[in-house]
Design an enzyme around this catalytic site. Sequence first.
Site, PDB file in Angstrom:
ATOM      1  N   ARG A 253       6.316  -6.513   7.628  1.00  0.00           N
ATOM      2  CA  ARG A 253       6.123  -7.930   7.283  1.00  0.00           C
ATOM      3  C   ARG A 253       7.100  -8.740   8.117  1.00  0.00           C
ATOM      4  O   ARG A 253       8.291  -8.750   7.830  1.00  0.00           O
ATOM      5  CB  ARG A 253       6.362  -8.110   5.784  1.00  0.00           C
ATOM      6  CG  ARG A 253       6.679  -9.519   5.384  1.00  0.00           C
ATOM      7  CD  ARG A 253       6.656  -9.735   3.887  1.00  0.00           C
ATOM      8  NE  ARG A 253       7.656  -9.010   3.117  1.00  0.00           N
ATOM      9  CZ  ARG A 253       8.953  -9.282   3.098  1.00  0.00           C
ATOM     10  NH1 ARG A 253       9.450 -10.248   3.843  1.00  0.00           N
ATOM     11  NH2 ARG A 253       9.777  -8.591   2.345  1.00  0.00           N
ATOM     12  N   HIS A 257       8.862 -12.733   2.353  1.00  0.00           N
ATOM     13  CA  HIS A 257       7.975 -12.198   1.311  1.00  0.00           C
ATOM     14  C   HIS A 257       6.989 -13.280   0.858  1.00  0.00           C
ATOM     15  O   HIS A 257       5.787 -13.074   0.797  1.00  0.00           O
ATOM     16  CB  HIS A 257       8.805 -11.698   0.128  1.00  0.00           C
ATOM     17  CG  HIS A 257       7.979 -11.357  -1.066  1.00  0.00           C
ATOM     18  ND1 HIS A 257       7.209 -10.213  -1.126  1.00  0.00           N
ATOM     19  CD2 HIS A 257       7.773 -12.014  -2.228  1.00  0.00           C
ATOM     20  CE1 HIS A 257       6.556 -10.188  -2.282  1.00  0.00           C
ATOM     21  NE2 HIS A 257       6.883 -11.270  -2.970  1.00  0.00           N
ATOM     22  N   TYR A 266      18.659 -10.049   3.385  1.00  0.00           N
ATOM     23  CA  TYR A 266      18.628  -8.597   3.135  1.00  0.00           C
ATOM     24  C   TYR A 266      18.226  -7.749   4.338  1.00  0.00           C
ATOM     25  O   TYR A 266      18.241  -6.528   4.253  1.00  0.00           O
ATOM     26  CB  TYR A 266      17.710  -8.281   1.939  1.00  0.00           C
ATOM     27  CG  TYR A 266      16.301  -8.833   2.045  1.00  0.00           C
ATOM     28  CD1 TYR A 266      15.327  -8.163   2.778  1.00  0.00           C
ATOM     29  CD2 TYR A 266      15.952 -10.026   1.416  1.00  0.00           C
ATOM     30  CE1 TYR A 266      14.035  -8.669   2.884  1.00  0.00           C
ATOM     31  CE2 TYR A 266      14.665 -10.543   1.521  1.00  0.00           C
ATOM     32  CZ  TYR A 266      13.720  -9.862   2.249  1.00  0.00           C
ATOM     33  OH  TYR A 266      12.444 -10.367   2.354  1.00  0.00           O
TER      34      TYR A 266
HETATM   35  C1  LIG Z   1       3.845  -6.374 -12.550  1.00  0.00           C
HETATM   36  C2  LIG Z   1       4.663  -7.229 -11.609  1.00  0.00           C
HETATM   37  N1  LIG Z   1       5.982  -6.997 -11.517  1.00  0.00           N
HETATM   38  C3  LIG Z   1       6.730  -7.746 -10.678  1.00  0.00           C
HETATM   39  C4  LIG Z   1       6.151  -8.742  -9.927  1.00  0.00           C
HETATM   40  C5  LIG Z   1       7.015  -9.587  -8.983  1.00  0.00           C
HETATM   41  N2  LIG Z   1       6.726  -9.189  -7.588  1.00  0.00           N
HETATM   42  C6  LIG Z   1       5.920  -9.939  -6.806  1.00  0.00           C
HETATM   43  S1  LIG Z   1       5.751  -9.268  -5.284  1.00  0.00           S
HETATM   44  C7  LIG Z   1       6.791  -7.990  -5.630  1.00  0.00           C
HETATM   45  C8  LIG Z   1       7.094  -6.929  -4.586  1.00  0.00           C
HETATM   46  C9  LIG Z   1       5.866  -6.212  -4.104  1.00  0.00           C
HETATM   47  O1  LIG Z   1       6.135  -5.421  -2.978  1.00  0.00           O
HETATM   48  P1  LIG Z   1       5.017  -4.558  -2.289  1.00  0.00           P
HETATM   49  O2  LIG Z   1       4.187  -3.860  -3.314  1.00  0.00           O
HETATM   50  O3  LIG Z   1       5.685  -3.696  -1.284  1.00  0.00           O
HETATM   51  O4  LIG Z   1       4.047  -5.612  -1.586  1.00  0.00           O
HETATM   52  P2  LIG Z   1       4.379  -6.718  -0.488  1.00  0.00           P
HETATM   53  O5  LIG Z   1       4.767  -7.973  -1.229  1.00  0.00           O
HETATM   54  O6  LIG Z   1       5.457  -6.191   0.379  1.00  0.00           O
HETATM   55  O7  LIG Z   1       3.106  -6.943   0.274  1.00  0.00           O
HETATM   56  C10 LIG Z   1       7.249  -8.096  -6.934  1.00  0.00           C
HETATM   57  C11 LIG Z   1       8.195  -7.139  -7.548  1.00  0.00           C
HETATM   58  C12 LIG Z   1       4.757  -8.953 -10.072  1.00  0.00           C
HETATM   59  N3  LIG Z   1       4.109  -9.886  -9.374  1.00  0.00           N
HETATM   60  N4  LIG Z   1       4.030  -8.178 -10.913  1.00  0.00           N
END
Ligand SMILES: Cc1ncc(C[n+]2csc(CCOP(=O)(O)OP(=O)(O)O)c2C)c(N)n1
Length: 365
Positions: A253, A257, A266
Amino acid sequence: MISLLGVDGVRVTDPDHAYGGTDADIAQLLRDMVLTRRLDAEGTALQRQGQLGLWPPTLGQEAVGAGTMRAMKPADMCFPSYREHGAALVRGVDPLDIMSLWRGVDMGGWDPIATRFNHYSIVIGSHPLHAVGWAMALQAEGATGAGGPDDAAVLAFFGDGASSEGDVNEALVWAASYHVPVVFVVTNNQWAISVPSTRQAVVPLARRGEGFGIPGVRVDGNDVLAVQAVTEAALDQARSGEGPQLIEMFTYRMGAHTTSDDPTKYRSHAEEERWRAKDPIDRVRTYLQRVGAIDDGWLAALQTEADAFAADLRARTIALDPPDFADWFDVVYAEQTQELADQQHAFRAYAASFEEHAEKQEGRR
Ligand SMILES: Cc1ncc(C[n+]2csc(CCOP(=O)(O)OP(=O)(O)O)c2C)c(N)n1
């Protein structure tokens, strides 16, 4: 890691996978990725200008969206996460419907049945279960595994962070136990907000399926030829009744985020620069120019197309009327409950109190 196109734009061979398309098909993939990048740049700019509430950038991940969607057949179903703007675009979703979601106008306006592209899922990892459910329905209806041209399969995206969620692991158990026609695409973009993917898995995520009985492969997710070839093979296997597959797309990415995040807190600039050298668009453009499949005129026409696409999307986004939030109580369930009707009534009264206040203030002036 499976790769079919080097960072220098030179094709390489893999013993098990080959890209079967023509240079014209590769030019189409380049177009898909350029438009995706333009859509993403527009989303980021519109958020910065206050036109969207939030935007999750997909910069750097364009090959995953384009390659996977060009591997899908019309009857296949896709369950995206929330960063799949490129996949949505290639699958035929009007990008205005993506903008309307992040503008807070609706909850994603596209028709998931017509597009065979489900709504975005912002709850991490919830939708792989839905994907497995859809795949089980295909089995129940005899719409898969018959060996015919109409067989369908399901593709579910989730991230490296989502792979740690209970729901994802339940989905893997169900998929393996019932041998369902689903392909899990783990987009490993190295970071789950600020948590590195190495914290999510002590072995490569491609092996996450093994313990469940699901074969997995790791693909260079910045190599659109490899992404498409491997996804095609996995979907073919799933459609023909060979059960679930898992593909780890090893990518990065490049952006934040979301527009609320600051990645400088980070990760290092040097890390970003290392990945910039593996840009998924640059290598395809280099390849096509080198073999003479495209020239400067072709690239200029694509630039003009991207400019017009962005201008049209921007104008249509800004023209979207803000919703009346009270109406949203009507769309929670197919039929509204008494409790929600009471909440809606209370909300309308609350919202009206601000109008009364504003009118009184106006009257005093
Ligand atoms: C059940 C839940 N827990 C926490 C969150 C908060 N949250 C949003 S994005 C994220 C990280 C996700 O990372 P990844 O699965 O690697 O996907 P990326 O965003 O890198 O595409 C979190 C913890 C959420 N949206 N839903």
